[in-house]
Design an enzyme around this catalytic site. Sequence first.
Site, PDB file in Angstrom:
ATOM      1  N   GLN A   1     -49.288 -56.604 -27.524  1.00 63.45           N
ATOM      2  CA  GLN A   1     -47.828 -56.756 -27.394  1.00 63.45           C
ATOM      3  C   GLN A   1     -47.512 -57.281 -26.000  1.00 63.45           C
ATOM      4  O   GLN A   1     -48.050 -56.783 -25.002  1.00 63.45           O
ATOM      5  CB  GLN A   1     -47.128 -55.414 -27.642  1.00 63.45           C
ATOM      6  CG  GLN A   1     -45.616 -55.445 -27.521  1.00 63.45           C
ATOM      7  CD  GLN A   1     -44.973 -56.384 -28.541  1.00 63.45           C
ATOM      8  OE1 GLN A   1     -44.853 -57.588 -28.301  1.00 63.45           O
ATOM      9  NE2 GLN A   1     -44.566 -55.857 -29.684  1.00 63.45           N
TER      10      GLN A   1
ATOM     11  N   TYR B   1     -50.653 -50.353 -22.248  1.00 69.48           N
ATOM     12  CA  TYR B   1     -50.484 -49.559 -23.478  1.00 69.48           C
ATOM     13  C   TYR B   1     -51.400 -50.082 -24.593  1.00 69.48           C
ATOM     14  O   TYR B   1     -52.056 -49.305 -25.291  1.00 69.48           O
ATOM     15  CB  TYR B   1     -49.018 -49.631 -23.894  1.00 69.48           C
ATOM     16  CG  TYR B   1     -48.612 -48.775 -25.074  1.00 69.48           C
ATOM     17  CD1 TYR B   1     -48.364 -47.409 -24.918  1.00 69.48           C
ATOM     18  CD2 TYR B   1     -48.451 -49.324 -26.343  1.00 69.48           C
ATOM     19  CE1 TYR B   1     -47.960 -46.626 -25.992  1.00 69.48           C
ATOM     20  CE2 TYR B   1     -48.052 -48.545 -27.426  1.00 69.48           C
ATOM     21  CZ  TYR B   1     -47.802 -47.201 -27.236  1.00 69.48           C
ATOM     22  OH  TYR B   1     -47.400 -46.427 -28.308  1.00 69.48           O
TER      23      TYR B   1
END
Length: 240
Positions: free
Chosen positions: A141, A147
């Site tokens: 992403q 993350y």
Amino acid sequence: MARVAIVTGGTRGIGEAISLALKDAGMIVAANYAGNEEKAKAFTERTGIASYKWDVGDYDACHEGVAKVAAELGPVDVVVNNAGITRDGTILKMSRDMWEDVIRINLGGCFNMAHAVFPGMRDRKWGRIVNIGSINGQAGQYGQVNYAAAKSGIHGFTKALSQEGARFGVTVNAIAPGYIDTDMVAAVPPEVLEKIVAKIPVGRLGQAHEIARGVAFLCSDEAGFVTGSTLSINGGQHMY
Ligand SMILES: NC(=O)c1ccc[n+]([C@@H]2O[C@H](COP(=O)([O-])OP(=O)(O)OC[C@H]3O[C@@H](n4cnc5c(N)ncnc54)[C@H](OP(=O)(O)O)[C@@H]3O)[C@@H](O)[C@H]2O)c1
């Protein structure tokens, strides 16, 4: 005897739904949290589920937390590694702290907790570890190298540990949620969220209880032949 389960980050969001689902399944649940005392207190008053504060990114704190839960509720049979944070930014804007905090808590937390409970599960020849990954660990992403790396690491961690646990009756699985309606997603700017929802084939955000159902299944006796798997619950957004 009722099984004892720890749900990290279990006092709000997806974790709260998981704590409730495991309680409904007949387990004695300990819900861990990081520092939001108000939410934890309200959760315990509302549900009757005990809450325990420690930082899953702190190795010693995890071992002490697990020992405390075991002393108060009994040996730990189930761990759901749900605690997680985001510290988003493109790599040009991402500080070393943003990188390290996300890796330490999201991925390190899984190791710290598994390391604390695995010996007991092995000795008792039964255990369930469920790690909450993410669609963004599968697909990547923009603005989330930290993350995505941590969550992708969780998926590898799950597959490797499942091979070590199999012969002891300890299953290790992951769930990769898509976008779920929690505080974490509420932090996404509305114009960005609109674009995200437009890409979800079922046309809506997921609900926390929809993740919790999957976790409850993976923690059940009936799921003893399921290990090393990743269950994607994402409304059809990413097929992995
Ligand atoms: N929401 C989504 O769309 C989505 C999608 C994919 C994956 N996930 C993953 O699902 C999990 C839960 O997400 P959520 O949306 O429910 O998050 P959330 O609403 O932000 O809740 C996070 C929970 O984790 C706890 N926590 C955070 N850092 C911790 C630490 N260092 N030690 C112990 N507990 C800690 C928080 O405790 P306090 O209450 O004390 O702060 C809180 O209970 C996370 O791993 C997240 O990455 C979420």
